[in-house]
Design an enzyme around this catalytic site. Structure first.
Site, short mmCIF file in Angstrom:
data_model
loop_
_atom_site.label_atom_id
_atom_site.label_comp_id
_atom_site.label_asym_id
_atom_site.label_seq_id
_atom_site.Cartn_x
_atom_site.Cartn_y
_atom_site.Cartn_z
N ASN A 1 30.52 56.85 41.42
CA ASN A 1 30.97 57.45 40.18
C ASN A 1 30.05 57.03 39.05
O ASN A 1 29.44 55.97 39.07
CB ASN A 1 32.42 57.06 39.86
CG ASN A 1 32.51 55.74 39.12
OD1 ASN A 1 32.31 55.70 37.91
ND2 ASN A 1 32.79 54.66 39.83
N CYS B 1 30.58 46.99 33.97
CA CYS B 1 30.50 48.42 34.26
C CYS B 1 29.06 48.77 34.65
O CYS B 1 28.13 48.50 33.89
CB CYS B 1 30.93 49.25 33.06
SG CYS B 1 30.77 51.01 33.39
N ASN C 1 35.97 43.79 30.65
CA ASN C 1 35.09 44.40 31.64
C ASN C 1 33.65 43.99 31.33
O ASN C 1 33.04 44.52 30.41
CB ASN C 1 35.27 45.92 31.60
CG ASN C 1 34.44 46.65 32.62
OD1 ASN C 1 33.63 46.03 33.32
ND2 ASN C 1 34.62 47.95 32.71
N LYS D 1 36.34 40.61 34.42
CA LYS D 1 35.97 41.42 35.58
C LYS D 1 34.48 41.29 35.84
O LYS D 1 33.65 41.63 35.01
CB LYS D 1 36.34 42.89 35.37
CG LYS D 1 36.12 43.73 36.62
CD LYS D 1 36.84 45.06 36.55
CE LYS D 1 36.71 45.83 37.85
NZ LYS D 1 37.46 47.09 37.82
N LYS E 1 42.23 52.31 31.73
CA LYS E 1 40.81 52.60 31.63
C LYS E 1 40.23 51.67 30.57
O LYS E 1 40.92 51.25 29.65
CB LYS E 1 40.61 54.04 31.16
CG LYS E 1 40.10 54.94 32.23
CD LYS E 1 39.57 56.25 31.73
CE LYS E 1 38.05 56.24 31.66
NZ LYS E 1 37.38 55.82 32.90
N ILE F 1 35.96 42.89 42.63
CA ILE F 1 34.68 43.12 41.98
C ILE F 1 34.69 44.47 41.28
O ILE F 1 35.57 45.30 41.56
CB ILE F 1 33.51 43.12 43.01
CG1 ILE F 1 33.82 44.14 44.11
CG2 ILE F 1 33.28 41.74 43.56
CD1 ILE F 1 32.77 44.31 45.18
N GLY G 1 41.42 51.33 43.43
CA GLY G 1 40.63 52.21 42.57
C GLY G 1 40.47 53.58 43.18
O GLY G 1 41.30 54.47 42.99
#
Lengths: 311, 255
Positions: free
Chosen positions: A69, A130, A127, A163, A45, A189, A264
């Site tokens: 999500n 997000c 990341n 990412k 995570k 992606i 995922g």
């Protein structure tokens, strides 16, 4: 004897199947599977400098062939991760990719430096994309993405994946920026920004309105981005993530040019699926008399599998 | 999340991985009445479930995210649920013909007995599908139960559990909650599973006595503690309902 192993980013992966950052947490609940059979890699995570409790509920809502999500990077923060979580992850025999996010380049430098020097961190993933936190993701703008990756890659010798987001007009331009800044590879992606309305209340279904769409619904989007970036950068390692839930979509992702394939939402629905797919891939290659997984990686750019046209 | 903030309790190899693996389940019996049905499934492997625990379930037609179903009882390779005929999965279970196949994995969640103070006797206060874990608890732990107070919307619904006395109450009437408050006396505990309005009614009517527990509900993702989809904030910090819940002490609930 079929080989499903993949060598890239200076690491050896037992197979190309990777737990993507997010749904599998820190992978610890899946320890029984890790003990039984090999898996390419685990991505944690996303870790942030300070602890984050994440977004208010509801955090999940169904979508056609997927789900939205809005977890919001809930995580224990850098120090608690290093002290409490990493020692447990170290016991899992797989390549360990630690995902992190930063609010600015100086924080990215600190995060990459601290994580990179910790024992048990094989690769880093920054990341940049997000969809569930405040502000515009860094991956939406080449300059911001460049600065974040340059700060992180300068701070560590551990290979760094960036990412990227699907919600950009030209993913190749962003990819070019982060590679120039020092990224060793790309993860393509992140979830696609989406919205659902609760028909009973007439209001957005998620507490934070927007969410990230994942699941089979986004497979074609992910394939397009991977294909596009592979075409532009034939040598750059790519972790293709988005909508892979069964063998067919795993094969397509490899053929489009992904060296490794992240799972995922698929893991959320079926915790055993990464290990099942790794076995099914091996069986599929064997049936097709293909000795090495690398023969199908990116084959869509080389005229296909070399089989005769059927019509 | 309680003590080990965010760090999952890793499953040991001895615990095995079977509770993480889907297994096929066949619908073998159903008793339907009103909007509810008691649905009985035959599973390949035994489900060692306890009151308060749930299984994740899905059918071939979805939904994309599996749904948690609270156990009404388990017995070897048989288990049962109380479902209302709404939502894709529950409506299918409430209407599909016998022999229909679905998939389940689990059990997950903390058994109620692991959350509650074992030194008390309890009133079990339930509404809607929330009656299921309480009915199971009453059968499994009769020594801990003072009385059950269950409510459903109409006589037809109430007939879904012929062996239980179920109060009939209109929406917003709070009949079961009011009955429970009448029956409560100091020292007695309460375990409640039902709509939030019922919990608010109990909280407003009770002195600040410990020993009151309520089952919380959120949309779940994985069910096994990894995805953080069902996390709710409590006075003790964020809690994963699938792993640390669903039962919470009333005093830790943030309204």
């Amino acid at each position: 004897m079929v080989s499903v192993g993949v060598n890239c980013l200076g690491r050896s992966f037992a197979n190309p199947v990777v737990l993507a950052s997010g749904p599998a947490g820190f992978g610890l609940e899946l320890k029984p599977f890790f003990l039984r059979r090999p898996l390419g890699a685990l991505t944690t995570k996303t870790i942030t400098r300070e602890p984050r409790s994440g977004n208010p509920p509801p955090r999940l809502v169904d979508a056609p062939a997927g789900a939205l999500n809005s977890i919001g990077l809930a995580n224990p923060g850098l120090e608690a991760f290093l002290a409490d979580v990493l020692p447990e992850i170290r016991e899992l025999s797989t390549v360990r990719i630690v995902s992190f996010a930063a609010s600015d380049p100086s924080e990215a430098e600190v995060m990459a430096g601290r994580l990179g020097e910790a024992s048990g961190v094989d690769l880093l993933e920054v990341n940049l994309s997000c969809p569930n936190v405040e502000g515009r993701p860094p991956a939406c703008e080449r300059g911001t993405a460049w600065e974040m990756v340059r700060a992180a890659s300068d701070a560590t010798s551990v290979p760094l994946l960036a990412k990227l987001a699907p919600d950009v007009s030209d993913v190749v331009e962003i990819a070019e920026g982060v590679l120039e800044a020092g990224a060793s590879g790309l993860t393509l992606i992140n979830a696609v920004r989406g919205l659902r309305i609760n028909r009973d209340t007439g209001r957005p279904a998620l507490a934070r309105r927007w969410g990230g769409l994942s699941g089979a619904a986004i497979l074609p989007v992910a394939l397009a981005k991977v294909f596009q970036v592979r075409e532009a950068f034939p040598e750059v390692p790519i972790v293709g993530t988005g909508g892979v839930t069964e063998l067919g979509s795993l094969l397509e992702m490899l053929m489009a040019g992904a060296d490794l394939v992240g799972l995922g939402l698929g893991v959320m629905a079926d915790p055993e699926v990464p290990w099942k797919l790794a076995q099914e891939l091996e069986a599929w290659l064997s049936r097709r008399d293909i000795d090495d997984c690398s023969e199908i990686i990116g084959c869509a750019h080389r005229g296909g599998l070399g089989v005769g046209e059927t019509r | 999340m309680r003590n080990t903030k965010h760090v999952a309790q890793a499953a040991t190899p001895e615990q095995g991985s079977l509770f993480l693996c889907w297994q096929s389940a066949r619908l073998v019996a159903r008793h339907r009445s009103g909007s509810y049905a008691v649905v009985e499934l035959a599973t390949e492997r035994e489900i060692p479930g306890e009151p308060g625990q749930f299984l994740m379930a899905r059918t071939e037609c979805g939904p994309p995210l599996p749904r948690p179903l609270s156990l009404l009882w388990t017995d070897g390779n048989r288990c049962a649920f109380l479902v209302k005929d709404e939502g894709l999965l529950r409506a299918r279970l409430a209407e599909a013909p016998r022999g229909t196949l679905c998939e389940v994995r689990g059990p997950y969640g903390l058994a109620y007995r692991k959350t509650i103070d074992p030194g008390r006797r309890y009133l079990l206060v339930g509404g809607g599908s929330g009656i299921a874990p309480l009915d199971f608890f009453a059968r499994r732990h009769p020594e801990l139960v003072e009385a059950t107070v269950f409510g459903l919307r109409c006589a037809a619904d109430a007939a879904v559990l012929p062996e239980r006395t179920v109060l009939v109450e209109e929406l917003g009437q709070g009949t079961a909650g009011a009955r429970a408050l009448d029956m409560w006396r100091p020292g007695l505990g309460i375990i409640a599973c039902g709509p939030e309005a019922m919990y608010r009614q109990l909280a407003a009517g009770l002195p600040g006595d410990r020993g009151v527990y309520v089952a919380l509900e959120e949309r779940m993702g994985c069910g096994y503690g990894a995805c953080q989809g069902c996390v709710v904030g409590t006075r003790d910090g964020p809690v994963r309902l699938c792993k640390d819940g669903p039962l919470m002490p009333l005093e830790s609930v943030q309204w």
